[in-house]
Motif scaffolding. Structure first.
Motif, short mmCIF file in Angstrom:
data_model
loop_
_atom_site.label_atom_id
_atom_site.label_comp_id
_atom_site.label_asym_id
_atom_site.label_seq_id
_atom_site.Cartn_x
_atom_site.Cartn_y
_atom_site.Cartn_z
N GLU A 42 12.66 -20.84 4.39
CA GLU A 42 13.27 -21.86 4.30
C GLU A 42 14.10 -22.44 5.52
OE1 GLU A 42 12.98 -24.23 2.02
OE2 GLU A 42 12.47 -23.41 0.19
N HIS A 43 14.49 -23.79 5.92
CA HIS A 43 15.10 -23.99 7.02
C HIS A 43 16.69 -23.74 6.51
CE1 HIS A 43 17.02 -26.64 9.95
NE2 HIS A 43 16.19 -26.71 10.64
N PRO A 44 17.29 -23.36 7.56
CA PRO A 44 18.84 -22.93 7.26
C PRO A 44 19.48 -24.07 6.61
CG PRO A 44 18.48 -22.73 9.60
CD PRO A 44 17.01 -22.87 8.86
N VAL A 45 19.35 -25.38 6.86
CA VAL A 45 20.07 -26.63 6.27
C VAL A 45 19.80 -26.61 4.89
CG1 VAL A 45 19.92 -28.93 6.27
CG2 VAL A 45 19.90 -28.02 8.33
N LYS A 46 18.45 -26.30 4.49
CA LYS A 46 18.11 -26.25 3.01
C LYS A 46 18.98 -25.13 2.22
CE LYS A 46 14.58 -27.74 0.14
NZ LYS A 46 13.31 -27.11 -0.35
N LEU A 47 19.03 -23.85 2.75
CA LEU A 47 19.58 -22.68 2.18
C LEU A 47 20.98 -23.05 2.21
CD1 LEU A 47 18.03 -19.93 4.08
CD2 LEU A 47 17.64 -20.49 1.75
N ARG A 48 21.77 -23.68 3.27
CA ARG A 48 23.23 -24.18 3.22
C ARG A 48 23.64 -25.18 2.13
NH1 ARG A 48 26.18 -28.11 5.70
NH2 ARG A 48 24.64 -28.51 7.05
N GLU A 49 22.71 -26.01 1.90
CA GLU A 49 22.87 -27.17 1.12
C GLU A 49 22.85 -26.72 -0.52
OE1 GLU A 49 21.00 -31.06 3.42
OE2 GLU A 49 19.58 -30.30 1.96
N ALA A 50 22.05 -25.60 -0.68
CA ALA A 50 22.29 -25.05 -2.07
C ALA A 50 23.40 -24.47 -2.30
CB ALA A 50 21.05 -23.95 -2.14
N VAL A 51 24.15 -24.21 -1.43
CA VAL A 51 25.76 -23.36 -1.62
C VAL A 51 26.70 -24.59 -1.62
CG1 VAL A 51 26.93 -21.67 -0.91
CG2 VAL A 51 24.73 -21.52 -0.20
N THR A 52 26.24 -26.07 -1.21
CA THR A 52 27.21 -27.08 -0.73
C THR A 52 27.30 -28.11 -2.04
OG1 THR A 52 26.68 -26.59 1.40
CG2 THR A 52 28.14 -28.22 0.90
N SER A 53 28.08 -27.99 -3.00
CA SER A 53 27.95 -28.89 -4.29
C SER A 53 29.00 -30.01 -3.78
CB SER A 53 28.70 -28.16 -5.53
OG SER A 53 28.91 -26.82 -5.31
N PRO A 54 28.55 -31.27 -4.37
CA PRO A 54 29.57 -32.39 -4.03
C PRO A 54 30.94 -32.06 -4.54
CG PRO A 54 27.51 -33.21 -5.14
CD PRO A 54 27.69 -31.37 -5.27
N ALA A 55 31.89 -32.50 -3.45
CA ALA A 55 33.19 -32.24 -3.69
C ALA A 55 33.73 -30.68 -3.87
CB ALA A 55 33.88 -32.96 -4.80
N GLY A 56 32.88 -29.79 -3.43
CA GLY A 56 33.04 -28.54 -3.80
C GLY A 56 33.87 -27.70 -2.68
N THR A 57 33.95 -26.35 -2.86
CA THR A 57 34.69 -25.78 -2.15
C THR A 57 34.02 -25.49 -0.67
OG1 THR A 57 33.44 -23.64 -2.71
CG2 THR A 57 35.73 -24.00 -3.94
N THR A 58 32.89 -25.24 -0.65
CA THR A 58 32.20 -25.16 0.60
C THR A 58 32.06 -26.14 1.53
OG1 THR A 58 30.28 -23.72 -0.52
CG2 THR A 58 29.77 -24.42 1.37
N ILE A 59 32.08 -27.50 0.97
CA ILE A 59 31.96 -28.67 1.87
C ILE A 59 33.38 -28.88 2.43
CG2 ILE A 59 32.56 -30.34 0.10
CD1 ILE A 59 30.10 -30.78 3.07
N SER A 60 34.34 -28.49 1.84
CA SER A 60 35.84 -28.53 2.29
C SER A 60 35.91 -27.57 3.67
CB SER A 60 36.83 -28.07 1.28
OG SER A 60 36.84 -29.00 0.21
#
Ligand SMILES: NC(=O)c1ccc[n+]([C@@H]2O[C@H](COP(=O)([O-])OP(=O)(O)OC[C@H]3O[C@@H](n4cnc5c(N)ncnc54)[C@H](OP(=O)(O)O)[C@@H]3O)[C@@H](O)[C@H]2O)c1
Length: 272
Positions: free
Chosen positions: A221-239
Motif C-alpha cells: 500500500e501507498h504510505p498515505v493510505k496506511l497513514r489515513e487508516a490511522v487518522t480518524s476524523p477529529a481524532g488524536t492522530t490528525i491533531s
C-alpha cells in the motif's frame, strides 16, 4: 564460477567493511576466501580474532584476491589508490563502498579497463536487512554486477541503479538509518514528556517502527493510505499531524536529503 570461488579482499575494514566480512561469513562464504586489510595493527588483530580471516597488507591483498572491496573513508581513497592503483591487474573486480566517489575516480587511478562497481549499502547489513544499491562503472559488465549482487544479497535487499543516482541513494538509504534512529530518539523523549518510563516508551516505539516497516513492505500500500487508516476524523492522530506540518517536518526532510546529497558531492570533490 560460483560465489565463494572468488577470493574477496576487504580493503580498509572499518565499520562497513566489517559488516561486509561478517555478512559474507554468515552467508557461508569460505573464510579461506576472505582477506581484510586495516591501517592500525590493533584493528588488524581485532578482525583476525573476531572472524578468523587473514589480515594482510594492501599489496598482498591486491595480489591474492580477485575481488577488491574498497571500504575506506572517501577522503582516504586517493592515498590508498596511490599505493595500490598501479599494482592492480586489470582483470580484478574493484567494488567501491565509498560514499560520493564516482567510479571514474577509481578508473583514473587504476589500469585501463579495470571493472569498477559502486555499491551504497547501509548499516542494517548487521542484521541482514541492508539496502544496497549497485551501479556499473565504465568497464563493468553484467557479470560483474551479478557477482556484486550475489555478494550483497545475503546482507539484505539489492537494487541496480544508474550511477548518476548514487548520490541521491547515499542521501536516502545510505544515511537513512540515522534519520529513523533520530525519529525514534525524539519519540521516546516525547513519551517521557507524556509520563511514560523510558524503557516502556522505547519498547512501544521500536515495535511500532518494526510493525509499520513490515506493513509498508508487505502490504504494497501507498504510505498515505496506511497513514489515513490511522487518522480518524477529529481524532488524536490528525491533531499530531497538524503539529508535524506546522513544524515543517516534510519540508525539513526534503531539505535534509538535499543537504546529504550535496555533502556527498562535496566529499567527492575534496577527494579528487
Ligand atoms: N557508516 C555508514 O553507515 C556507511 C554507509 C554507507 C557507506 N559508507 C561508506 O563506507 C566507507 C567506510 O565507512 P566506515 O563508516 O566504515 O568508516 P571507518 O569505520 O572509518 O572505516 C574505514 C577503515 O579504513 C581503514 N583505512 C583507511 N585508510 C587505509 C589504508 N590506506 N589501508 C588500509 N586501511 C585503511 C581505516 O583504518 P583506521 O581505523 O586504522 O583509521 C578504517 O578502519 C566510507 O567510504 C563511507 O562513505 C558508510
Amino acid at each position: 564460477m560460483a560465489v565463494g570461488d572468488h577470493t574477496v579482499a576487504v580493503i580498509g575494514a572499518g565499520k562497513i567493511g566489517e559488516l561486509m566480512l561478517s555478512g559474507l561469513l554468515r552467508s557461508g562464504w569460505p573464510v579461506g576466501r576472505l582477506l581484510a586489510t586495516a591501517r592500525r595493527p590493533i584493528r588488524a588483530e581485532e578482525l583476525a580474532t573476531r572472524y578468523g580471516v587473514q589480515v594482510v597488507d594492501n599489496l598482498t591483498a591486491v595480489g591474492e584476491a580477485d575481488v577488491l572491496a574498497i571500504s575506506v573513508k572517501p577522503q582516504d581513497a586517493a592515498a590508498l589508490l596511490d599505493e595500490i592503483g598501479p599494482k592492480v591487474p586489470a582483470d580484478k573486480l574493484v567494488i567501491s563502498l565509498c560514499a560520493g566517489l564516482p567510479t571514474s575516480f577509481f578508473n583514473r587511478r587504476l589500469p585501463e579497463g579495470t571493472p569498477v562497481v559502486r555499491v551504497m549499502t547501509n548499516t542494517p547489513a548487521l542484521v541482514d536487512q541492508a539496502m544496497s544499491a549497485i551501479s556499473a562503472g565504465a568497464h563493468a559488465t553484467g557479470e560483474h554486477l551479478a557477482l556484486a549482487e550475489e555478494m550483497f544479497t545475503p546482507l539484505g535487499a539489492t537494487v541496480r541503479v544508474p550511477e548518476s543516482q548514487q548520490d541521491a541513494v547515499t542521501a536516502l538509504s545510505g544515511s537513512g538509518p540515522a534519520y529513523f534512529y533520530l525519529l525514534v530518539e525524539a519519540m521516546v523523549d516525547a513519551g517521557i514528556l507524556l509520563g511514560l518510563p523510558r524503557q516502556v516508551a522505547h519498547e512501544l516505539i521500536v515495535q511500532t517502527a518494526i510493525g509499520s516497516a513490515v506493513m509498508l513492505r508487505d502490504s504494497g500500500e501507498h504510505p498515505v493510505k496506511l497513514r489515513e487508516a490511522v487518522t480518524s476524523p477529529a481524532g488524536t492522530t490528525i491533531s499530531a499531524i497538524r503539529e508535524l506540518e506546522n513544524h515543517g517536518v516534510r519540508a525539513a526532510m526534503l531539505a535534509a536529503l538535499e543537504a546529504a546529497r550535496d555533502r556527498a558531492r562535496e566529499l567527492a570533490a575534496q577527494s579528487e
